[in-house]
Design a protein around this motif. Structure first.
Motif, mmCIF file in Angstrom:
data_model
loop_
_atom_site.group_PDB
_atom_site.id
_atom_site.type_symbol
_atom_site.label_atom_id
_atom_site.label_comp_id
_atom_site.label_asym_id
_atom_site.label_seq_id
_atom_site.Cartn_x
_atom_site.Cartn_y
_atom_site.Cartn_z
ATOM 1 N N MET A 1 0.855 -1.184 0.000
ATOM 2 C CA MET A 1 0.000 0.000 0.000
ATOM 3 C C MET A 1 0.893 1.237 0.000
ATOM 4 N N SER A 2 0.566 2.210 -0.843
ATOM 5 C CA SER A 2 1.388 3.409 -0.958
ATOM 6 C C SER A 2 1.188 4.320 0.254
ATOM 7 N N VAL A 3 2.142 5.217 0.451
ATOM 8 C CA VAL A 3 2.038 6.196 1.538
ATOM 9 C C VAL A 3 0.779 7.026 1.360
ATOM 10 N N ARG A 4 0.512 7.429 0.103
ATOM 11 C CA ARG A 4 -0.663 8.251 -0.174
ATOM 12 C C ARG A 4 -1.949 7.520 0.219
ATOM 13 N N SER A 5 -2.056 6.248 -0.149
ATOM 14 C CA SER A 5 -3.287 5.520 0.169
ATOM 15 C C SER A 5 -3.424 5.280 1.674
ATOM 16 N N GLN A 6 -2.313 5.095 2.367
ATOM 17 C CA GLN A 6 -2.383 4.931 3.819
ATOM 18 C C GLN A 6 -2.820 6.232 4.495
ATOM 19 N N LEU A 7 -2.292 7.363 4.032
ATOM 20 C CA LEU A 7 -2.710 8.657 4.581
ATOM 21 C C LEU A 7 -4.188 8.894 4.299
ATOM 22 N N LEU A 8 -4.600 8.613 3.070
ATOM 23 C CA LEU A 8 -5.985 8.827 2.675
ATOM 24 C C LEU A 8 -6.931 7.971 3.502
ATOM 25 N N LYS A 9 -6.543 6.727 3.738
ATOM 26 C CA LYS A 9 -7.394 5.823 4.517
ATOM 27 C C LYS A 9 -7.709 6.428 5.885
ATOM 28 N N GLY A 10 -6.731 7.104 6.459
ATOM 29 C CA GLY A 10 -6.915 7.706 7.780
ATOM 30 C C GLY A 10 -7.834 8.912 7.795
ATOM 31 N N ILE A 11 -7.953 9.617 6.679
ATOM 32 C CA ILE A 11 -8.776 10.830 6.664
ATOM 33 C C ILE A 11 -10.052 10.684 5.832
ATOM 34 N N LEU A 12 -10.196 9.582 5.141
ATOM 35 C CA LEU A 12 -11.322 9.397 4.229
ATOM 36 C C LEU A 12 -12.678 9.483 4.931
ATOM 37 N N GLU A 13 -12.786 8.913 6.110
ATOM 38 C CA GLU A 13 -14.049 8.945 6.840
ATOM 39 C C GLU A 13 -14.491 10.389 7.078
ATOM 40 N N GLY A 14 -13.562 11.231 7.514
ATOM 41 C CA GLY A 14 -13.884 12.643 7.745
ATOM 42 C C GLY A 14 -14.283 13.344 6.460
ATOM 43 N N CYS A 15 -13.607 13.017 5.354
ATOM 44 C CA CYS A 15 -13.946 13.609 4.054
ATOM 45 C C CYS A 15 -15.344 13.188 3.618
ATOM 46 N N ILE A 16 -15.679 11.927 3.835
ATOM 47 C CA ILE A 16 -17.008 11.423 3.478
ATOM 48 C C ILE A 16 -18.082 12.125 4.308
ATOM 49 N N LEU A 17 -17.847 12.264 5.609
ATOM 50 C CA LEU A 17 -18.809 12.968 6.456
ATOM 51 C C LEU A 17 -18.978 14.410 5.983
ATOM 52 N N ALA A 18 -17.885 15.051 5.588
ATOM 53 C CA ALA A 18 -17.955 16.439 5.122
ATOM 54 C C ALA A 18 -18.805 16.558 3.861
ATOM 55 N N VAL A 19 -18.635 15.635 2.913
ATOM 56 C CA VAL A 19 -19.433 15.679 1.681
ATOM 57 C C VAL A 19 -20.907 15.451 2.005
ATOM 58 N N ILE A 20 -21.192 14.445 2.827
ATOM 59 C CA ILE A 20 -22.586 14.127 3.162
ATOM 60 C C ILE A 20 -23.234 15.261 3.951
ATOM 61 N N SER A 21 -22.434 16.016 4.716
ATOM 62 C CA SER A 21 -23.002 17.127 5.493
ATOM 63 C C SER A 21 -23.541 18.228 4.583
ATOM 64 N N LYS A 22 -23.008 18.312 3.373
ATOM 65 C CA LYS A 22 -23.417 19.360 2.437
ATOM 66 C C LYS A 22 -24.655 18.985 1.627
ATOM 67 N N GLU A 23 -24.872 17.674 1.411
ATOM 68 C CA GLU A 23 -26.020 17.238 0.614
ATOM 69 C C GLU A 23 -26.297 15.754 0.814
ATOM 70 N N THR A 24 -27.567 15.378 0.623
ATOM 71 C CA THR A 24 -27.934 13.967 0.601
ATOM 72 C C THR A 24 -27.377 13.397 -0.693
ATOM 73 N N ILE A 25 -26.693 12.262 -0.589
ATOM 74 C CA ILE A 25 -25.928 11.768 -1.739
ATOM 75 C C ILE A 25 -25.902 10.243 -1.744
ATOM 76 N N TYR A 26 -25.776 9.643 -2.909
ATOM 77 C CA TYR A 26 -25.647 8.183 -2.996
ATOM 78 C C TYR A 26 -24.186 7.825 -3.270
ATOM 79 N N GLY A 27 -23.841 6.556 -3.093
ATOM 80 C CA GLY A 27 -22.457 6.112 -3.099
ATOM 81 C C GLY A 27 -21.644 6.474 -4.325
#
Length: 109
Positions: A1-27
């Motif tokens: 796993m690349s450094v970038r993907s490991q870093l992203l894995k750690g922050i992805l949940e917060g990014c997903i919550l941020a997107v969903i907070s702005k609008e109702t959205i599907y996967g």
């Protein structure tokens, strides 16, 4: 796993919550929004996170008719999800500044 993907894995949940907070959205739409922000993530990575966020009651999914094709599950943030997003923002802010400083961001070299 690349450094970038490991870093992203750690922050992805917060990014997903941020997107969903702005609008109702599907996967799939969520994946496309992240791609537009240059956060490269596969649908295969998104759905397990969405499932976990639902189990943790941070988001709620509701099946709705699609204008084209099969029904879609649309996600919205819960009150608990909003609190988790605020925690993420606070922790991100506390981490981002020191890491930027350590990496010399803004320094003239």
């Amino acid at each position: 796993m690349s450094v970038r993907s490991q870093l992203l894995k750690g922050i992805l949940e917060g990014c997903i919550l941020a997107v969903i907070s702005k609008e109702t959205i599907y996967g799939y739409e969520l994946t496309m929004k992240l791609h537009a922000l240059r956060i490269e993530v596969s649908e295969g990575s998104i759905y397990p996170i969405l499932l976990r966020l639902q189990k943790e009651k941070l988001i709620v999914g509701e099946m709705k008719k699609s204008p084209s094709g099969p029904n879609r599950k649309y996600y919205t943030l819960t009150e608990k999800g909003e609190e988790a997003l605020q925690d993420f923002k606070r922790h991100w802010g506390q981490l981002k500044g020191p890491v930027d400083k350590l990496l010399g961001k803004g320094d003239e070299e």
